[in-house]
Design an enzyme around this catalytic site. Structure first.
Site, PDB file in Angstrom:
ATOM      1  N   ARG A 193      -7.491  -1.318 -14.017  1.00 43.90           N
ATOM      2  CA  ARG A 193      -8.052  -2.387 -14.843  1.00 43.90           C
ATOM      3  C   ARG A 193      -8.674  -1.819 -16.112  1.00 43.90           C
ATOM      4  NH1 ARG A 193      -8.022  -4.370  -9.724  1.00 43.90           N
ATOM      5  NH2 ARG A 193      -7.889  -6.645  -9.428  1.00 43.90           N
ATOM      6  N   SER A 196      -1.139 -13.623  -4.272  1.00 44.64           N
ATOM      7  CA  SER A 196      -1.899 -12.454  -4.704  1.00 44.64           C
ATOM      8  C   SER A 196      -2.786 -12.828  -5.879  1.00 44.64           C
ATOM      9  CB  SER A 196      -0.956 -11.315  -5.113  1.00 44.64           C
ATOM     10  OG  SER A 196      -1.685 -10.235  -5.669  1.00 44.64           O
ATOM     11  N   ASP A 223      -6.018  -5.094   2.472  1.00 48.16           N
ATOM     12  CA  ASP A 223      -5.783  -3.650   2.509  1.00 48.16           C
ATOM     13  C   ASP A 223      -6.607  -2.962   3.593  1.00 48.16           C
ATOM     14  OD1 ASP A 223      -3.905  -3.763   0.521  1.00 48.16           O
ATOM     15  OD2 ASP A 223      -5.273  -3.153  -1.087  1.00 48.16           O
ATOM     16  N   ARG A 272       3.233  -5.006   6.712  1.00 49.67           N
ATOM     17  CA  ARG A 272       2.232  -4.212   7.426  1.00 49.67           C
ATOM     18  C   ARG A 272       1.886  -4.742   8.806  1.00 49.67           C
ATOM     19  NH1 ARG A 272      -1.668  -2.671   2.444  1.00 49.67           N
ATOM     20  NH2 ARG A 272      -0.429  -0.932   1.658  1.00 49.67           N
TER      21      ARG A 272
END
Length: 436
Positions: free
Chosen positions: A25, A161, A315, A346
């Site tokens: 960022r 997202s 995550d 995942r």
């Protein structure tokens, strides 16, 4: 590359790696800024390196000084190439594509690895509404865009997202959006948007956050507009320090809870990073935990199953599974639907790879149920990272108290986010073989 992790006790002090969410960022904001930016504690992961390559393709110049600080000089978006590659960075592709669209130059945007199969329909649907021509590969990479992007009132879906929103927020800010808003339905991972807004504010962009349902860009008053005009007419100098990475540190903290008393330094307990929530899971698991400013001590006690909602911090699933594997009872983790479009699927990957180590994982709609070994140990054996950095790290952490050595195939997947991970485990006393 294969790495072998042997059962080990760990102890000592380690400093958290630089946060790639913060680093990327900051690189984007520096690219958009007319002037010089000094980035302290820059990261060196593959995703960080991909971001540096992208900002150079879009017109910035970079160098490192003798102290290791990263110096970025930019005059905004001025592409020097007709193509840019975001590597395997999901944040990179989703954040830099709207920024590249600020230019009127036609650009081809590509990636590598799993990024080539991750859905990018968002750009097909949204960018044309902002005056950008888009041609994609049936909703996947590569895509070709041509701007310039023009900010207008728009509504987007935030359920896949938050990274798409990050790109639009930065692009609207750089385009000096005035009196328009981005409305969002069902926004996930809100803490990551807090981080985006924090970085934007540091670099001089103010956005009004209306309860995460709309983000409004308001025309400043005359005095402020005059100050901004004078400010932008001359080169500015901004310094930004990259935070320690809670995402990577989560694995170290779980390792401490499983395999020994350690101290992790360099983490901001007041950070907006979503994965700071690992502290809540550690607390609920019953491990020894002492939280101080930029210093966290963690150690093993009798661990118990916990219930954790990871919808806003998906995550954390891999380190949470490694922790849950050693807890008495069945741990419940919410948010499995957020895992399908990561470097691997995942949910299934964790189920299959931890199954090789003797851990039973059930997937029930949006829930993951992990049945712990309760004071026992996992099986030794051979697992595969599936080319997913977080799967490799989760298996390595779980291996520390396994009944035998665990071989991790394609273990170098960690380079995407945390290249020093295995060496940091070694520094804490873990027996690791196979490193170059």
């Amino acid at each position: 590359m294969n790495v072998i992790i042997y059962p080990s006790d760990i102890r000592g002090t380690i400093r958290a790696a630089a946060g790639k969410s913060s680093m990327q960022r900051a690189c984007a904001a520096a690219l958009l800024t007319n002037g010089n930016t000094r980035i302290i504690n820059p990261g060196n992961s593959n995703d960080d390196l991909a971001a540096l390559e992208v900002i150079q393709k879009l017109g910035a110049t970079i160098r490192f000084d003798a102290s290791g600080d990263l110096l970025i000089d930019s005059a905004g978006i001025h592409p020097v190439s007709g193509e840019m590659n975001c590597g395997e960075s999901g944040l990179g592709i989703r954040m830099f594509t709207p920024l590249a669209a600020l230019s009127s130059k036609q650009l081809k945007i590509n990636g590598t690895g799993s990024l080539l199969v991750r859905p990018m329909h968002f750009f097909d649907e949204v960018l044309p509404k902002l005056g950008v021509t888009v041609q994609s590969n049936e909703g996947k990479l590569p895509i070709t865009i041509q701007g310039p992007l023009k900010p207008v009132d728009i509504e987007i879906d935030g359920s896949l997202s938050s990274q798409f929103l990050t790109g639009l927020l930065m692009a609207y800010g750089a385009a000096e959006a005035d009196g328009v808003a981005i409305s969002v339905k069902d926004l996930k991972s809100k803490p990551y948007i807090d981080l985006t807004l924090q970085v934007m504010k540091h670099f001089g962009w103010e956005v009004v956050n209306e309860n995460y349902e709309a983000f409004r860009f308001v025309k400043p008053d005359l005095a402020t507009r005059t100050e901004i005009a004078e400010h932008s007419a001359k080169k500015t100098a901004i310094t930004y320090e990259v935070e320690g990475d809670w995402s990577g540190a989560a694995f170290l903290l779980v390792a401490g809870a499983i395999a020994g008393n350690i101290v992790v330094e360099g983490l901001d307990v007041f950070s907006t990073q979503a994965d700071k929530a690992i502290l809540s899971a550690l607390t609920d698991s019953g491990c020894a935990l002492s939280i101080q400013e930029k210093r966290i001590e963690v150690g093993p006690l009798n661990l118990k199953a916990f219930h954790f909602n990871a919808t806003d911090c998906p995550d954390l699933f891999p380190p949470l599974v490694a922790l849950a594997a050693y807890c008495e009872g069945t741990t419940v983790i919410e948010g499995v639907s957020r895992l399908a479009h990561k470097e691997s699927n995942r949910g299934l990957t964790l189920q299959e790879e931890f199954g090789k180590l003797g851990i039973e994982i059930e997937l029930q709609h949006d829930l993951m149920l992990v049945k712990g070994v309760a004071g026992g140990s996992l099986n030794g054996g051979v697992v595969h990272s599936r080319h997913d950095h977080r799967i490799a790290m989760a298996c390595a952490v779980a291996a520390l108290k396994a009944g035998g050595a665990v071989t991790i195939e394609s273990a170098d997947a960690i380079n995407k986010s945390y290249p020093d991970f295995y060496r940091h485990l070694q520094q804490l006393g873990a027996h690791v073989e196979g490193l170059n």
